[in-house]
Design a protein around this motif. Sequence first.
Motif, short mmCIF file in Angstrom:
data_model
loop_
_atom_site.label_atom_id
_atom_site.label_comp_id
_atom_site.label_asym_id
_atom_site.label_seq_id
_atom_site.Cartn_x
_atom_site.Cartn_y
_atom_site.Cartn_z
N ARG A 48 0.91 -1.35 0.02
CA ARG A 48 -0.05 0.05 0.01
C ARG A 48 0.92 1.24 0.10
O ARG A 48 0.37 2.42 -0.46
N ALA A 51 1.56 1.75 -3.45
CA ALA A 51 0.66 2.13 -4.35
C ALA A 51 0.44 3.57 -4.01
O ALA A 51 -0.24 4.31 -4.66
N GLY A 52 0.86 4.06 -2.66
CA GLY A 52 0.27 5.41 -2.46
C GLY A 52 -0.79 5.51 -1.54
O GLY A 52 -1.46 6.74 -1.19
N LEU A 53 -1.21 4.48 -1.13
CA LEU A 53 -2.52 4.68 -0.23
C LEU A 53 -1.97 4.74 1.38
O LEU A 53 -3.02 4.98 1.96
N ASP A 72 0.75 11.32 -6.05
CA ASP A 72 -0.58 10.82 -5.72
C ASP A 72 -0.81 9.52 -6.52
O ASP A 72 -0.19 9.12 -7.63
N PRO A 73 -1.61 8.52 -5.77
CA PRO A 73 -1.62 7.21 -6.25
C PRO A 73 -2.04 7.25 -7.71
O PRO A 73 -1.40 6.56 -8.86
N ALA A 74 -2.88 8.14 -8.33
CA ALA A 74 -3.31 8.23 -9.34
C ALA A 74 -2.24 8.49 -10.59
O ALA A 74 -2.17 8.11 -11.65
N ILE A 78 0.32 3.19 -11.62
CA ILE A 78 0.53 1.81 -11.28
C ILE A 78 -1.18 1.37 -11.47
O ILE A 78 -1.90 2.29 -11.57
N MET A 80 -3.83 -1.44 -9.52
CA MET A 80 -4.11 -2.57 -8.40
C MET A 80 -5.23 -3.38 -8.24
O MET A 80 -6.25 -2.92 -8.75
N PHE A 82 -7.80 -5.54 -5.96
CA PHE A 82 -7.83 -5.57 -4.64
C PHE A 82 -8.37 -7.13 -4.28
O PHE A 82 -9.09 -7.86 -4.90
N ARG A 151 -5.19 0.25 -18.12
CA ARG A 151 -4.41 1.27 -17.98
C ARG A 151 -2.89 1.18 -18.43
O ARG A 151 -2.31 2.21 -18.28
N GLU B 187 -11.75 -0.25 0.10
CA GLU B 187 -11.21 -0.44 -1.16
C GLU B 187 -12.11 0.19 -2.23
O GLU B 187 -11.15 0.42 -3.42
N GLU B 190 -10.23 3.51 -2.41
CA GLU B 190 -8.78 3.19 -2.88
C GLU B 190 -8.66 3.00 -4.48
O GLU B 190 -7.91 3.62 -5.11
N ALA B 192 -10.88 3.88 -6.52
CA ALA B 192 -11.15 5.11 -7.27
C ALA B 192 -10.04 5.98 -7.26
O ALA B 192 -9.94 6.76 -8.36
N ARG B 193 -9.24 6.07 -6.30
CA ARG B 193 -8.23 6.93 -5.91
C ARG B 193 -7.16 6.50 -7.01
O ARG B 193 -6.70 7.44 -7.90
N ILE B 194 -6.95 5.11 -7.27
CA ILE B 194 -5.99 4.89 -8.19
C ILE B 194 -6.51 4.95 -9.52
O ILE B 194 -5.53 5.46 -10.47
N ASP B 195 -7.91 4.97 -9.75
CA ASP B 195 -8.40 5.45 -11.03
C ASP B 195 -8.45 6.77 -11.38
O ASP B 195 -8.98 7.24 -12.37
N GLY B 196 -7.96 7.47 -10.45
CA GLY B 196 -7.76 9.13 -10.78
C GLY B 196 -9.11 9.81 -10.62
O GLY B 196 -9.20 10.79 -10.86
N ALA B 197 -9.86 9.28 -9.50
CA ALA B 197 -11.10 10.39 -9.27
C ALA B 197 -10.62 10.97 -7.88
O ALA B 197 -10.40 10.30 -6.89
#
Lengths: 354, 298
Positions: A48, A51-53, A72-74, A78, A80, A82, A151, B187, B190, B192-197
């Motif tokens: 994590r 991932a940046g979480l 930022d994670p975005a 990367i 992920m 889950f 992605r 999750e 999370e 959504a965050r990784i998806d850039g939202a």
Amino acid sequence: MAKVSLQDIRKVYPNGAEAVTPSSFDIDDGELIVLVGPSGCGKSTLLRMVAGLEDITEGTLRIGDRVVNDVDPADRDIAMVFQNYALYPHMSVYKNMAYGLKNRKLPKDEIDTKVRQAAEMLNLTEFLERRPSQLSGGQRQRVAMGRAIVREPALFLFDEPLSNLDAKLRNQMRIEIRSLQRRVNVTSMYVTHDQVEAMTMADRIIVLNHGRIEQIGTPSEIYNTPASTFVASFMGAPPMNLMPATYDGAGYVRIGDKSVAVIANGAPKSDVQFGVRPENVSLTGVPKGAALPFTLDLVEELGASRLLHGRIEGHSFVVNTANTTRIPDGPTYLDIPAEAVHLFAPDTGQRLSA
Amino acid sequence: MAEISQTIATPAAPPRRRFRWGRVFDHAVLILGSAFMLMPVLLALTTMSFSDVQIERQGIIFGLSDQMGANFTKAMTEKSGFTEAITGTRMLMNSFILGIGFALGKIVISMMAAYAIVYFRLRFATFAFWIIFTTLLLPLEVRILPSYEVVQGMGLTNTYTGLIVPLIASATGTFFFRQFFRSVPEEMIEAARIDGAGPVKFFIDILVPLSRTMIAAIFIIMFVFGWNQYLWPTLITTEEGLFTLVRGIKQIIQVFEGATIPEYGKGLALAVIAMIPPVAIVVFFQNWFVKGLVESEK
């Protein structure tokens, strides 16, 4: 596609608990690294942080040539997957996969091409208009994979992606994920607590315990030369047999009043932990040479093999034999070849023998 | 429910069912109970079908006459009130504006409050939540004078804004949404965050659609609640053009008291009309309502 490098990455939670002690390792381009360890060992925290979480308390994280500690994670490039897939339940499969691309403002037709390509690759084409709730567990898993693939990230992160599936599906998905990762050739980090998954999927395995890296190595290195008693007992099912013994400094280990020849490469005389994998010993009915008497308590049939539970000199010991091996009626003895013996320090658990 | 009992009963049902007194008793209790609850509505309907003169003479009447249509038309279209500025239709519309504005306002405000409390690391988030929660102890009736003072000071009396806005802070709604948001898996955020939202995107693209059933359930409750508001509209609206049904009915019957006979038929017709929308909403949306309160789509 990128090299990932962790330098003295450390995680301390606000309450002072150190979840990950300073850890360093590199992941090569296209390599699949599996982080394995018991629950609470820090493997998920490590993932994590990549991932940046989670914030990184100390250390430097590089993905490609970029330091991404505060990115930022975005924007870390990367994707992920889950454990519970975290699919958006109100969106169709198509929209689930397209959402990340849409947020990145890709043109519609490009999104469409990518999603359909990924769906093709994952055999999801006919399900594109379904909702996640209308899919089976394996299909949902594949959608989660698809969401990561479209992605085209530099790094895949997998957080125990198979633990919600039943055993049979898990075996199948394990192979699918592995072959998919090979095909798209994206650097990957994979977290699991299942040592079989770790052994079968990894290019290299990182074994973690209490937030510390116990060993990094290929599956065969981990299996054949475990760096500590923890690795020895965690990897392999059934686990390695361990018992206290004394090394005489001259190539023999004494267990009770019996001795066993070992290869110790000049280790000094000392107390040791004596370890043998259950499948590396053979069972005999005749006490020849250095064979140890084995008291058999219980036989577990596994189909292809048998587990014999018993005792050596009062210490419990498991033997794994082929189902064709005949179990002698009378007293039984174990023949332990010298090269099968692992010696560990009794206090630190570190490996002594080569 | 009906389906379930049918599927169970049909295959097992013998040609002649055994007569059971217990069942009769159960049904008797239910029928009596509903008759007791429905009787006033039924009486309003029947009485309404007589002319005002007859109602004045006989009071509540059990039976049917021919004035029902006329009374309804009168209630909906005849201008009445002290200034002759309002018809039943207008009051119905005002009630809808109040009910819908009230419900939507409450949903928007409480969703945003719950979003802030659940998803952002605010310094005093829990404290803020309990502060909001304790406002349950301060209903409008307790704070009516200060509330009136503020609204009046802002010059919002006799406006829809003044009618709706002071009522839309909702501890109940915030509480429901908070509980719901907390049940959305971590999750999801999370991913959504990784998806850039970002926070706004996540709220609109993910959280709001996920809360659909919850929103519907709260909308129903709040619409009915808003529709039935009496005290606040009475204070805030003095212009008859802004009257809602619930407060208008009484006003209209009162107007001609004295020498003329009060318009009982019209009043009763308005009362019946006032009952229809909330009932209709609950009947049509009860599936959503139950869904929103008991299950979540995750």
